[in-house]
Design an enzyme around this catalytic site. Structure first.
Site, PDB file in Angstrom:
ATOM      1  N   ASP A   1       5.720  13.182  10.704  1.00 44.75           N
ATOM      2  CA  ASP A   1       5.063  12.604   9.582  1.00 44.75           C
ATOM      3  C   ASP A   1       3.734  13.348   9.411  1.00 44.75           C
ATOM      4  O   ASP A   1       3.515  14.374  10.795  1.00 44.75           O
ATOM      5  CB  ASP A   1       4.614  11.335   9.952  1.00 44.75           C
ATOM      6  CG  ASP A   1       3.302  10.565   9.512  1.00 44.75           C
ATOM      7  OD1 ASP A   1       4.241   9.252   9.055  1.00 44.75           O
ATOM      8  OD2 ASP A   1       2.464  10.486   9.496  1.00 44.75           O
TER       9      ASP A   1
ATOM     10  N   SER B   1       1.904   2.130   4.473  1.00 50.16           N
ATOM     11  CA  SER B   1       0.839   2.717   3.320  1.00 50.16           C
ATOM     12  C   SER B   1       1.981   3.093   1.844  1.00 50.16           C
ATOM     13  O   SER B   1       1.172   3.676   0.634  1.00 50.16           O
ATOM     14  CB  SER B   1       0.342   3.459   3.799  1.00 50.16           C
ATOM     15  OG  SER B   1       0.781   4.588   4.809  1.00 50.16           O
TER      16      SER B   1
ATOM     17  N   HIS C   1      10.991   3.654   4.346  1.00 45.18           N
ATOM     18  CA  HIS C   1      11.265   4.503   5.602  1.00 45.18           C
ATOM     19  C   HIS C   1      11.280   4.377   6.835  1.00 45.18           C
ATOM     20  O   HIS C   1      10.626   3.129   7.457  1.00 45.18           O
ATOM     21  CB  HIS C   1      10.120   5.863   5.026  1.00 45.18           C
ATOM     22  CG  HIS C   1       8.839   4.663   5.479  1.00 45.18           C
ATOM     23  ND1 HIS C   1       8.366   4.589   3.929  1.00 45.18           N
ATOM     24  CD2 HIS C   1       7.742   4.551   6.338  1.00 45.18           C
ATOM     25  CE1 HIS C   1       6.974   4.304   4.297  1.00 45.18           C
ATOM     26  NE2 HIS C   1       6.562   4.580   5.360  1.00 45.18           N
TER      27      HIS C   1
END
Ligand code: AMP
Length: 115
Positions: free
Chosen positions: A32, A96, A101
């Site tokens: 990330d 978002s 995921h």
């Protein structure tokens, strides 16, 4: 008209860079960009499922694959003391990016309940 690719489809197609830790025919996993823990990796299906609550019966095997890969990646990352998997759905869930995921978080003790 073709639907525009999501940012995660572009990562899976190597059109934008990411720090990949796993890829196979069905999914990719990468760090990330804004980590919330020492290890924060996203496991993303190549095929677009927008969000988990909209998954179809035909997505069932793929959803299972994502969890199995998450466990494999956790082992590879040395998260023997534990880790957390998170899937955010919708605004209240903190979603978002509208491309399902699985967040893999670890490397520190994680609080409960989550914020
Ligand atoms: P969510 O809020 O559950 O939809 O999670 C989206 C995650 O994607 C956030 O944790 C972001 O930091 C992460 N993210 C967004 N863009 C990128 C990118 N280009 N590379 C890696 N992670 C990203």
């Amino acid at each position: 008209m073709n639907t525009p690719k999501t940012i995660f489809q572009k990562i899976a197609d190597k059109e934008i860079p990411a720090k990949l830790v796993h890829e196979d025919a069905l999914c990719v996993a990468f760090h990330d960009v804004a980590p919330q823990a020492p290890i924060h990796i996203l496991i993303v299906p190549r095929q677009l499922i927008v969000r988990v609550g909209e998954a179809q019966a035909s997505d069932q095997a793929l959803l299972g694959h994502l969890l199995r890969v998450a466990g494999q990646v956790a082992r590879q990352q040395g998260l023997a003391k534990g880790f957390r998997l998170v899937i955010n759905h919708g605004p209240d869930g903190g979603e978002s990016v509208p491309h399902l995921h699985v967040h893999l978080l670890g490397g520190r003790a994680l609080g409960w309940p989550p914020g």
